[in-house]
Design a protein around this motif. Structure first.
Motif, PDB file in Angstrom:
ATOM      1  N   LEU A  32       0.830  -1.199   0.000  1.00  0.00           N
ATOM      2  CA  LEU A  32       0.000   0.000   0.000  1.00  0.00           C
ATOM      3  C   LEU A  32       0.869   1.254   0.000  1.00  0.00           C
ATOM      4  O   LEU A  32       0.561   2.247  -0.665  1.00  0.00           O
ATOM      5  N   GLY A  33       1.977   1.227   0.743  1.00  0.00           N
ATOM      6  CA  GLY A  33       2.900   2.348   0.712  1.00  0.00           C
ATOM      7  C   GLY A  33       3.464   2.573  -0.673  1.00  0.00           C
ATOM      8  O   GLY A  33       3.631   3.711  -1.121  1.00  0.00           O
ATOM      9  N   PHE A  34       3.720   1.479  -1.395  1.00  0.00           N
ATOM     10  CA  PHE A  34       4.275   1.574  -2.753  1.00  0.00           C
ATOM     11  C   PHE A  34       3.326   2.314  -3.686  1.00  0.00           C
ATOM     12  O   PHE A  34       3.755   3.180  -4.461  1.00  0.00           O
ATOM     13  N   VAL A  35       2.041   1.991  -3.626  1.00  0.00           N
ATOM     14  CA  VAL A  35       1.107   2.594  -4.585  1.00  0.00           C
ATOM     15  C   VAL A  35       0.573   3.941  -4.111  1.00  0.00           C
ATOM     16  O   VAL A  35       0.279   4.822  -4.924  1.00  0.00           O
ATOM     17  N   SER A  36       0.434   4.129  -2.799  1.00  0.00           N
ATOM     18  CA  SER A  36      -0.134   5.383  -2.294  1.00  0.00           C
ATOM     19  C   SER A  36       0.900   6.485  -2.178  1.00  0.00           C
ATOM     20  O   SER A  36       0.557   7.668  -2.204  1.00  0.00           O
ATOM     21  N   ARG A  37       2.179   6.103  -1.992  1.00  0.00           N
ATOM     22  CA  ARG A  37       3.273   7.060  -1.826  1.00  0.00           C
ATOM     23  C   ARG A  37       3.037   7.965  -0.622  1.00  0.00           C
ATOM     24  O   ARG A  37       3.421   9.116  -0.629  1.00  0.00           O
ATOM     25  N   SER A  38       2.418   7.423   0.424  1.00  0.00           N
ATOM     26  CA  SER A  38       2.145   8.213   1.621  1.00  0.00           C
ATOM     27  C   SER A  38       2.296   7.350   2.859  1.00  0.00           C
ATOM     28  O   SER A  38       1.508   6.426   3.078  1.00  0.00           O
ATOM     29  N   SER A  39       3.309   7.644   3.673  1.00  0.00           N
ATOM     30  CA  SER A  39       3.497   6.896   4.917  1.00  0.00           C
ATOM     31  C   SER A  39       2.352   7.152   5.888  1.00  0.00           C
ATOM     32  O   SER A  39       1.893   6.238   6.575  1.00  0.00           O
ATOM     33  N   VAL A  40       1.890   8.408   5.943  1.00  0.00           N
ATOM     34  CA  VAL A  40       0.798   8.738   6.844  1.00  0.00           C
ATOM     35  C   VAL A  40      -0.490   8.082   6.374  1.00  0.00           C
ATOM     36  O   VAL A  40      -1.275   7.565   7.172  1.00  0.00           O
ATOM     37  N   GLY A  41      -0.727   8.080   5.052  1.00  0.00           N
ATOM     38  CA  GLY A  41      -1.924   7.435   4.533  1.00  0.00           C
ATOM     39  C   GLY A  41      -1.943   5.946   4.801  1.00  0.00           C
ATOM     40  O   GLY A  41      -3.008   5.337   4.913  1.00  0.00           O
ATOM     41  N   THR A  42      -0.768   5.348   4.917  1.00  0.00           N
ATOM     42  CA  THR A  42      -0.652   3.911   5.174  1.00  0.00           C
ATOM     43  C   THR A  42      -0.640   3.600   6.670  1.00  0.00           C
ATOM     44  O   THR A  42      -0.656   2.430   7.058  1.00  0.00           O
ATOM     45  N   LEU A  43      -0.633   4.630   7.506  1.00  0.00           N
ATOM     46  CA  LEU A  43      -0.468   4.466   8.950  1.00  0.00           C
ATOM     47  C   LEU A  43      -1.402   3.429   9.573  1.00  0.00           C
ATOM     48  O   LEU A  43      -0.942   2.579  10.351  1.00  0.00           O
ATOM     49  N   VAL A  91       7.781   2.604   4.981  1.00  0.00           N
ATOM     50  CA  VAL A  91       6.731   1.886   5.715  1.00  0.00           C
ATOM     51  C   VAL A  91       7.290   0.620   6.359  1.00  0.00           C
ATOM     52  O   VAL A  91       6.973   0.299   7.514  1.00  0.00           O
ATOM     53  N   ALA A  92       8.133  -0.099   5.637  1.00  0.00           N
ATOM     54  CA  ALA A  92       8.734  -1.311   6.207  1.00  0.00           C
ATOM     55  C   ALA A  92       9.568  -0.971   7.436  1.00  0.00           C
ATOM     56  O   ALA A  92       9.511  -1.663   8.462  1.00  0.00           O
ATOM     57  N   GLY A  93      10.345   0.118   7.358  1.00  0.00           N
ATOM     58  CA  GLY A  93      11.160   0.523   8.497  1.00  0.00           C
ATOM     59  C   GLY A  93      10.328   0.947   9.691  1.00  0.00           C
ATOM     60  O   GLY A  93      10.703   0.713  10.847  1.00  0.00           O
ATOM     61  N   GLN A  94       9.183   1.572   9.421  1.00  0.00           N
ATOM     62  CA  GLN A  94       8.303   2.013  10.502  1.00  0.00           C
ATOM     63  C   GLN A  94       7.682   0.845  11.249  1.00  0.00           C
ATOM     64  O   GLN A  94       7.236   0.998  12.384  1.00  0.00           O
ATOM     65  N   SER A  95       7.653  -0.307  10.629  1.00  0.00           N
ATOM     66  CA  SER A  95       7.130  -1.505  11.273  1.00  0.00           C
ATOM     67  C   SER A  95       8.234  -2.365  11.867  1.00  0.00           C
ATOM     68  O   SER A  95       8.076  -2.942  12.952  1.00  0.00           O
ATOM     69  N   VAL A  96       9.378  -2.442  11.182  1.00  0.00           N
ATOM     70  CA  VAL A  96      10.414  -3.364  11.622  1.00  0.00           C
ATOM     71  C   VAL A  96      11.077  -2.907  12.924  1.00  0.00           C
ATOM     72  O   VAL A  96      11.462  -3.739  13.764  1.00  0.00           O
ATOM     73  N   ILE A  97      11.197  -1.598  13.126  1.00  0.00           N
ATOM     74  CA  ILE A  97      11.867  -1.116  14.340  1.00  0.00           C
ATOM     75  C   ILE A  97      11.070  -1.430  15.601  1.00  0.00           C
ATOM     76  O   ILE A  97      11.635  -1.931  16.585  1.00  0.00           O
ATOM     77  N   PRO A  98       9.746  -1.172  15.657  1.00  0.00           N
ATOM     78  CA  PRO A  98       8.994  -1.590  16.846  1.00  0.00           C
ATOM     79  C   PRO A  98       9.086  -3.086  17.109  1.00  0.00           C
ATOM     80  O   PRO A  98       9.150  -3.518  18.269  1.00  0.00           O
ATOM     81  N   ILE A  99       9.097  -3.894  16.035  1.00  0.00           N
ATOM     82  CA  ILE A  99       9.224  -5.344  16.209  1.00  0.00           C
ATOM     83  C   ILE A  99      10.581  -5.678  16.804  1.00  0.00           C
ATOM     84  O   ILE A  99      10.689  -6.492  17.738  1.00  0.00           O
ATOM     85  N   LEU A 100      11.616  -5.044  16.297  1.00  0.00           N
ATOM     86  CA  LEU A 100      12.968  -5.299  16.785  1.00  0.00           C
ATOM     87  C   LEU A 100      13.117  -4.886  18.240  1.00  0.00           C
ATOM     88  O   LEU A 100      13.669  -5.641  19.062  1.00  0.00           O
ATOM     89  N   VAL A 101      12.630  -3.697  18.577  1.00  0.00           N
ATOM     90  CA  VAL A 101      12.730  -3.210  19.957  1.00  0.00           C
ATOM     91  C   VAL A 101      11.937  -4.111  20.892  1.00  0.00           C
ATOM     92  O   VAL A 101      12.405  -4.484  21.981  1.00  0.00           O
ATOM     93  N   ALA A 102      10.710  -4.490  20.483  1.00  0.00           N
ATOM     94  CA  ALA A 102       9.891  -5.366  21.327  1.00  0.00           C
ATOM     95  C   ALA A 102      10.560  -6.722  21.529  1.00  0.00           C
ATOM     96  O   ALA A 102      10.514  -7.295  22.621  1.00  0.00           O
ATOM     97  N   ALA A 103      11.204  -7.235  20.485  1.00  0.00           N
ATOM     98  CA  ALA A 103      11.891  -8.522  20.606  1.00  0.00           C
ATOM     99  C   ALA A 103      13.046  -8.431  21.593  1.00  0.00           C
ATOM    100  O   ALA A 103      13.249  -9.333  22.423  1.00  0.00           O
ATOM    101  N   ARG A 104      13.811  -7.355  21.529  1.00  0.00           N
ATOM    102  CA  ARG A 104      14.950  -7.194  22.426  1.00  0.00           C
ATOM    103  C   ARG A 104      14.498  -6.916  23.859  1.00  0.00           C
ATOM    104  O   ARG A 104      15.233  -7.205  24.805  1.00  0.00           O
TER     105      ARG A 104
END
Length: 440
Positions: free
Chosen positions: A272-283, A397-410
């Motif tokens: 969705l981030g790829f086609v919408s080109r909006s991180s906030v719109g994909t929030l 968008v991928a980075g906005q999701s991967v960091i919370p996952i990484l922090v939560a895992a640690r």
């Protein structure tokens, strides 16, 4: 015994609804390419205009939700930090990983730029180019955070100022406590309303994709890519390295997680981030995939909105570094070691300037002005920007999701059972109330 009556055949619209959302996106992409090619090849002006209108309408609908979505998301996320154990430590670690991954991303961008020389041989004319009316600068960036008029911040959709107002409001709710509970509940209600309406817009993404892609092909064709071929390849390769190599390595070696499960679960938000080109719109989708992958909702409600406005590995790290090298080479300006270090500094510290909206012009002008490069170079990149922005936003968008996952895992707070078994289509599997309305 009479046979049970046969179930009525599904209507064409019902068949579309049952089609996986990613298939709808791909269909819109392919149809947009075909219509755009026909419009350009046959010089059908009305078709070009129609595709342009469809794309613009979709982007406008996304932008319409930005002010209330950003403000209430930040207010609620900050106010709900009181429910998060070790909130201060989580916030600091989240920000630290944001900075680390941004530094890695900008290093990849610089490395690709130095290896490939994207501006050499571009043969682009710079005559008649004008600098942007509003160029980014560090003074503008720092002073622009604080609004002079609250209403103007929302009317002009100044996301950075809206984020500032949201943080201040959320902190005040935390300070006041019980007396401010009605404000917090009101913010949650407005956030739910905005996200519900935004889900309806997101369902239109296949049509929006058709218009956005079709308009680009109809207006620019494939000839546009020739002088920008190396830059385009660099941006896509750089984003792919961050998206599929850096993030995977961090999940595996820093978080002890299987990266494949992340891509399975997060793909609806990435596409969705790829086609919408909006991180906030994909929030809303980003937050949902993050929670589905096992991040506690209390932490995700803070980290994802925060990342959607400040975590921009594609737009604020890879792209400005490559674009700066491209502009410098087109104008015949030599960049030294100090300039490359300055690019890295600007990219890591200035990420919030991109504000999660479509495009990265503000961040680019900030980088060019800091380096003393011609701001007219922005005009060279405007035509190609939509093509580059798709992969940049997907990486964001991928980075906005991967960091919370990484922090939560640690932090040992990640639900590993949920992470190891991501299920469902996050677009198709909307909340029951939203799905009922969409199906009506």
């Amino acid at each position: 015994m009479s046979a049970a009556p046969a179930a009525p055949a599904p209507s064409p619209l019902g068949k579309v609804r049952k089609t996986p959302f990613w298939v709808q996106i791909v269909a819109g992409l392919v149809l947009g390419l075909l219509l755009g090619y026909l419009a350009r090849a046959l010089d059908v002006s009305w078709l070009t205009s129609t595709l342009d209108t469809i794309g613009k309408t979709f982007v406008q609908l996304l932008k319409l939700a930005v002010p209330p979505l950003v403000f209430t998301a930040i207010v609620v996320s900050v106010a709900n930090l009181r429910n998060v154990t070790n909130a201060a430590r989580l916030a600091v670690r989240t920000l630290l990983w944001f900075l680390i991954t941004s530094l890695i991303a900008v290093s990849i961008g610089l490395g690709l730029g130095l290896l490939t020389d994207p501006g050499q041989g571009a043969n682009l004319s710079t005559a008649g180019l004008k600098a942007p009316d509003h160029a980014g600068s560090w003074v503008d960036f720092l002073t622009g955070i604080i609004p002079t008029n609250i209403a103007t911040s929302f009317v002009e959709v100044n996301v950075l100022q809206i984020v500032f107002l949201g943080v201040v409001t959320g902190a005040a709710i935390l300070k006041i406590g019980e007396k401010a509970e009605p404000v917090r509940k009101l913010s949650e209600s407005v956030l739910d309303l905005t996200q519900t309406a935004l889900w309806w817009v997101i369902r239109l993404a296949p049509i929006g994709t058709l218009g956005l892609i079709g308009k680009s092909v109809a207006k620019y064709g494939w000839d546009l890519l020739e002088p920008f071929a190396t830059l385009t390849a660099d941006v896509y390769v750089g984003c792919a390295l961050v998206l599929f190599v850096v993030y995977a390595a961090l999940l595996r070696f820093a978080g002890g997680l299987n990266p494949l499960n992340f891509y399975r679960g997060a793909w609806p938000a990435i596409q969705l981030g790829f086609v919408s080109r909006s991180s906030v719109g994909t929030l809303p989708v980003t937050r949902r995939v993050t929670e589905r992958l096992g991040v506690p909702s209390e932490y995700a409600s803070f980290a994802v909105p925060f990342g959607a406005t400040t975590k921009m590995d594609g737009c604020a790290a890879i792209y400005p570094s490559l674009a700066s090298i491209f502009v410098a080479q087109v104008y015949g300006i030599h960049l030294g070691i100090g300039d490359y270090l300055l690019i890295a500094f600007v990219s890591v510290i200035g990420s919030a300037a991109t504000a999660g909206l479509t495009g990265a012009i503000v961040m680019l002008t900030l980088t060019l002005s800091t380096l003393g490069l011609p701001l007219e170079g922005v005009g060279l990149l405007l035509a190609i920007d939509p093509i580059l922005d798709m992969v940049r936003t997907a990486t964001n968008v991928a980075g906005q999701s991967v960091i919370p996952i990484l922090v939560a895992a640690r932090e040992k707070s990640l639900d590993l059972a949920a992470y190891d078994n991501p299920t469902g289509d996050l677009i198709d599997d909307a909340p029951a109330a939203e799905a009922a309305v969409v199906a009506a």
